[in-house]
Design a protein around this motif. Structure first.
Motif, PDB file in Angstrom:
ATOM      1  N   VAL A  22       0.869  -1.174   0.000  1.00  0.00           N
ATOM      2  CA  VAL A  22       0.000   0.000   0.000  1.00  0.00           C
ATOM      3  C   VAL A  22       0.903   1.220   0.000  1.00  0.00           C
ATOM      4  CG1 VAL A  22      -1.805   1.251   1.224  1.00  0.00           C
ATOM      5  CG2 VAL A  22      -1.776  -1.248   1.247  1.00  0.00           C
ATOM      6  N   GLU A  23       1.108   1.802  -1.168  1.00  0.00           N
ATOM      7  CA  GLU A  23       2.074   2.891  -1.321  1.00  0.00           C
ATOM      8  C   GLU A  23       1.600   4.149  -0.615  1.00  0.00           C
ATOM      9  OE1 GLU A  23       2.763   3.444  -5.425  1.00  0.00           O
ATOM     10  OE2 GLU A  23       3.501   1.405  -5.771  1.00  0.00           O
ATOM     11  N   GLY A  24       2.496   4.705   0.209  1.00  0.00           N
ATOM     12  CA  GLY A  24       2.225   5.972   0.860  1.00  0.00           C
ATOM     13  C   GLY A  24       1.166   5.933   1.933  1.00  0.00           C
ATOM     14  N   GLY A  25       0.529   4.776   2.116  1.00  0.00           N
ATOM     15  CA  GLY A  25      -0.481   4.659   3.167  1.00  0.00           C
ATOM     16  C   GLY A  25      -1.793   5.342   2.847  1.00  0.00           C
ATOM     17  N   ALA A  26      -1.980   5.759   1.583  1.00  0.00           N
ATOM     18  CA  ALA A  26      -3.209   6.479   1.235  1.00  0.00           C
ATOM     19  C   ALA A  26      -4.351   5.505   0.979  1.00  0.00           C
ATOM     20  CB  ALA A  26      -2.971   7.326  -0.009  1.00  0.00           C
ATOM     21  N   ALA A  27      -5.533   5.865   1.433  1.00  0.00           N
ATOM     22  CA  ALA A  27      -6.693   5.002   1.243  1.00  0.00           C
ATOM     23  C   ALA A  27      -7.012   4.814  -0.229  1.00  0.00           C
ATOM     24  CB  ALA A  27      -7.911   5.589   1.964  1.00  0.00           C
ATOM     25  N   ALA A  28      -6.694   5.847  -1.057  1.00  0.00           N
ATOM     26  CA  ALA A  28      -7.006   5.754  -2.481  1.00  0.00           C
ATOM     27  C   ALA A  28      -6.247   4.625  -3.154  1.00  0.00           C
ATOM     28  CB  ALA A  28      -6.686   7.075  -3.177  1.00  0.00           C
ATOM     29  N   ASP A  29      -5.112   4.236  -2.575  1.00  0.00           N
ATOM     30  CA  ASP A  29      -4.296   3.188  -3.177  1.00  0.00           C
ATOM     31  C   ASP A  29      -4.954   1.818  -3.097  1.00  0.00           C
ATOM     32  OD1 ASP A  29      -1.319   4.723  -1.888  1.00  0.00           O
ATOM     33  OD2 ASP A  29      -2.210   4.924  -3.879  1.00  0.00           O
ATOM     34  N   VAL A  30      -5.896   1.636  -2.203  1.00  0.00           N
ATOM     35  CA  VAL A  30      -6.500   0.320  -2.007  1.00  0.00           C
ATOM     36  C   VAL A  30      -8.002   0.306  -2.231  1.00  0.00           C
ATOM     37  CG1 VAL A  30      -4.708  -0.489  -0.445  1.00  0.00           C
ATOM     38  CG2 VAL A  30      -6.644   0.778   0.475  1.00  0.00           C
ATOM     39  N   GLY A  31      -8.495   1.342  -2.911  1.00  0.00           N
ATOM     40  CA  GLY A  31      -9.911   1.355  -3.230  1.00  0.00           C
ATOM     41  C   GLY A  31     -10.751   1.327  -1.972  1.00  0.00           C
ATOM     42  N   CYS A  32     -11.637   0.357  -1.866  1.00  0.00           N
ATOM     43  CA  CYS A  32     -12.548   0.309  -0.718  1.00  0.00           C
ATOM     44  C   CYS A  32     -11.994  -0.499   0.439  1.00  0.00           C
ATOM     45  CB  CYS A  32     -13.888  -0.269  -1.149  1.00  0.00           C
ATOM     46  SG  CYS A  32     -13.780  -2.008  -1.577  1.00  0.00           S
ATOM     47  N   CYS A  33     -10.779  -1.005   0.330  1.00  0.00           N
ATOM     48  CA  CYS A  33     -10.200  -1.783   1.429  1.00  0.00           C
ATOM     49  C   CYS A  33      -9.873  -0.870   2.595  1.00  0.00           C
ATOM     50  CB  CYS A  33      -8.931  -2.501   0.971  1.00  0.00           C
ATOM     51  SG  CYS A  33      -9.259  -3.835  -0.181  1.00  0.00           S
ATOM     52  N   PRO A  34      -9.916  -1.367   3.814  1.00  0.00           N
ATOM     53  CA  PRO A  34      -9.582  -0.527   4.974  1.00  0.00           C
ATOM     54  C   PRO A  34      -8.121  -0.120   4.937  1.00  0.00           C
ATOM     55  CG  PRO A  34      -9.785  -2.826   5.612  1.00  0.00           C
ATOM     56  CD  PRO A  34     -10.265  -2.736   4.208  1.00  0.00           C
ATOM     57  N   ALA A  35      -7.842   1.172   5.052  1.00  0.00           N
ATOM     58  CA  ALA A  35      -6.472   1.668   4.958  1.00  0.00           C
ATOM     59  C   ALA A  35      -5.765   1.650   6.305  1.00  0.00           C
ATOM     60  CB  ALA A  35      -6.470   3.090   4.403  1.00  0.00           C
ATOM     61  N   LYS A  36      -6.542   1.699   7.393  1.00  0.00           N
ATOM     62  CA  LYS A  36      -5.941   1.748   8.713  1.00  0.00           C
ATOM     63  C   LYS A  36      -5.550   0.353   9.178  1.00  0.00           C
ATOM     64  CE  LYS A  36      -6.733   3.394  13.421  1.00  0.00           C
ATOM     65  NZ  LYS A  36      -7.707   4.020  14.358  1.00  0.00           N
ATOM     66  N   PRO A  37      -4.264   0.108   9.518  1.00  0.00           N
ATOM     67  CA  PRO A  37      -3.866  -1.237   9.970  1.00  0.00           C
ATOM     68  C   PRO A  37      -4.508  -1.569  11.306  1.00  0.00           C
ATOM     69  CG  PRO A  37      -2.084   0.319  10.317  1.00  0.00           C
ATOM     70  CD  PRO A  37      -3.140   1.056   9.533  1.00  0.00           C
ATOM     71  N   LYS A  38      -4.740  -2.854  11.529  1.00  0.00           N
ATOM     72  CA  LYS A  38      -5.327  -3.293  12.789  1.00  0.00           C
ATOM     73  C   LYS A  38      -4.365  -3.093  13.950  1.00  0.00           C
ATOM     74  CE  LYS A  38      -7.426  -7.192  13.084  1.00  0.00           C
ATOM     75  NZ  LYS A  38      -8.678  -6.688  13.677  1.00  0.00           N
ATOM     76  N   GLU A  39      -4.924  -2.820  15.115  1.00  0.00           N
ATOM     77  CA  GLU A  39      -4.123  -2.783  16.329  1.00  0.00           C
ATOM     78  C   GLU A  39      -3.898  -4.223  16.780  1.00  0.00           C
ATOM     79  OE1 GLU A  39      -4.303  -1.030  20.904  1.00  0.00           O
ATOM     80  OE2 GLU A  39      -5.715  -0.325  19.368  1.00  0.00           O
ATOM     81  N   MET A  40      -2.643  -4.644  16.864  1.00  0.00           N
ATOM     82  CA  MET A  40      -2.326  -6.042  17.099  1.00  0.00           C
ATOM     83  C   MET A  40      -2.709  -6.501  18.503  1.00  0.00           C
ATOM     84  SD  MET A  40      -1.098  -7.298  14.316  1.00  0.00           S
ATOM     85  CE  MET A  40      -2.430  -6.318  13.624  1.00  0.00           C
ATOM     86  N   THR A  41      -3.308  -7.688  18.578  1.00  0.00           N
ATOM     87  CA  THR A  41      -3.585  -8.333  19.849  1.00  0.00           C
ATOM     88  C   THR A  41      -2.388  -9.207  20.207  1.00  0.00           C
ATOM     89  OG1 THR A  41      -5.955  -8.408  19.396  1.00  0.00           O
ATOM     90  CG2 THR A  41      -5.119  -9.904  21.077  1.00  0.00           C
ATOM     91  N   VAL A  42      -1.685  -8.873  21.275  1.00  0.00           N
ATOM     92  CA  VAL A  42      -0.492  -9.607  21.694  1.00  0.00           C
ATOM     93  C   VAL A  42      -0.654 -10.176  23.099  1.00  0.00           C
ATOM     94  CG1 VAL A  42       2.010  -9.471  22.064  1.00  0.00           C
ATOM     95  CG2 VAL A  42       0.964  -8.139  20.229  1.00  0.00           C
TER      96      VAL A  42
END
Length: 387
Positions: free
Chosen positions: A337-357
């Motif tokens: 996902v280049e540059g982290g922009a939402a436009a780069d992934v269409g309708c996919c969620p751009a924000k990464p999940k907060e990891m459960t550790v």
């Protein structure tokens, strides 16, 4: 005073006379005092944090009854995509997991079990021919080695020899967890994985608990504080631990429970990967191809990601690097996902999940209902791989 090398984070000496005493006590407990799993004083070492899928239950049915009667595991240690893999089982005991996995890797794969307890290994070796014939193999695809999991080199295990290492409720029995992880890292191939279940505490244990022989033998006295596992794994060189599942452990034995007091324990499964340094860690969009046997419709990778066949989702940089560099590379289409922009992934969620550790948080979350990791998306992509 005997010389002692670096101490592990739970303050248990990593070598010297105390470590030798712990090894001796564990060998006596599992070799002589325990003759079957009913001899355990708690259910800690036989609890399972996750139900067994049908194909695993089927594989277990073909394991000899004498082998299964001396099973002392705390979780399910069956990672995905096992065909033709070379697997090492740390603390294999009587060999139940080895024989179960030997069916899944197939005749071209191989499973090696290592254990320090002669009595357990005798049971495992006794049934090699039985299982070879039972599975319809022309020759055995398992072998058993006596040795310490902190000293795999002394047992003849070479660098970069295994695709996967499993361990089922035995790392807690080691007086030097850092050495176990270092040796595991050494014998794994690049892109290899350590997939293991173990018992963890909610804080560093007291000296009284750590020095109690029965608590140690019951997998409690040597339990790591889960935060120490995260730190140790990364110090050794593994990618950040991926938490798969967890469940709270109860201690029904009143005498042992009174010694443990307010300390809490969980049975948890983590997966650690040996990612090549050259592999970029870029947040990426991935699509699972549905190509893994027994996981064609979906792949429960960890507590954070369940991949559905044909559906796109965004993963964090570490997860993307794992998928690119491991045995899963051919099972995914991966695109950064280049540059982290939402436009780069269409309708996919751009924000990464907060990891459960934290396994205690996950165990609490799983108590009322099964966790439902985020899945989905609607984007297309193209394949990407590490050199």
């Amino acid at each position: 005073m005997s010389e002692c090398c670096a101490k592990s984070s739970d303050s248990v000496p990593a070598c010297g006379s105390e470590a030798k005493l712990i090894h001796s006590d564990v060998k006596d407990y599992y070799g002589k005092k325990l003759q079957k799993n009913e001899d355990l004083k708690t259910d800690v070492c036989t609890s399972s944090a996750k139900p067994k899928p049908a194909f695993i239950r089927k594989a277990l049915k073909d394991v000899h009854p004498e082998v299964t009667s001396r099973y002392y595991g705390c979780g399910l240690v069956v990672p995905e995509s096992l065909e033709n893999c070379h697997i090492l089982d740390l603390g294999c005991g009587s060999g139940q997991d080895c024989y179960m996995l030997s069916q899944l890797v197939g005749e071209k794969g191989h499973v090696t079990g290592i254990d320090m307890t002669e009595e357990q290994l005798a049971v495992a070796r006794k049934h090699i021919d039985y299982h070879t014939e039972k599975f319809g193999f022309k020759k055995p695809n398992v072998d058993f080695v006596q040795g310490l999991m902190e000293l795999l080199g002394e047992a003849g295990l070479k660098d970069s020899s295994y695709d996967i290492i499993i361990s089922n409720c035995v790392v807690n029995l080691s007086p030097d967890k850092a050495a176990v992880l270092r040796e595991a890292y050494r014998v794994l191939k690049d892109g290899g994985e350590m997939y293991f279940s173990d018992i963890y505490s909610n804080q560093a244990l007291t000296k009284e608990i750590r020095e109690h022989k029965v608590l140690w033998g019951e997998c409690l006295g040597g339990a790591l504080w889960w935060e120490d596992l995260v730190r140790l794994a990364q110090e050794v060189g593994f990618s950040p631990p991926r938490l798969v599942t967890a469940s709270h452990v109860t201690i029904s034995n009143k005498e042992l429970g009174s010694i443990v007091g307010d300390y809490k324990f969980v049975s948890a499964t983590y997966r650690l990967f040996k990612i090549p340094k050259s592999c970029p860690k870029e947040r990426s969009q991935v699509i699972y191809k549905g190509s893994i046997t027994n996981w064609e419709k979906f792949l429960e990778f960890d507590a954070n990601y369940t991949f559905k066949e044909g559906e796109a989702m965004v993963v964090d940089g570490d997860a993307a690097a794992i998928l690119r560099s491991s045995r899963f590379a051919d099972d995914f289409m991966i695109h950064p996902v280049e540059g982290g922009a939402a436009a780069d992934v269409g309708c996919c969620p751009a924000k990464p999940k907060e990891m459960t550790v934290n396994p205690f948080e996950l165990a609490k979350h799983l108590e009322p209902a099964d966790i439902k990791p985020a899945t989905g998306g609607c984007c297309g992509t193209k394949a990407s791989a590490c050199s």
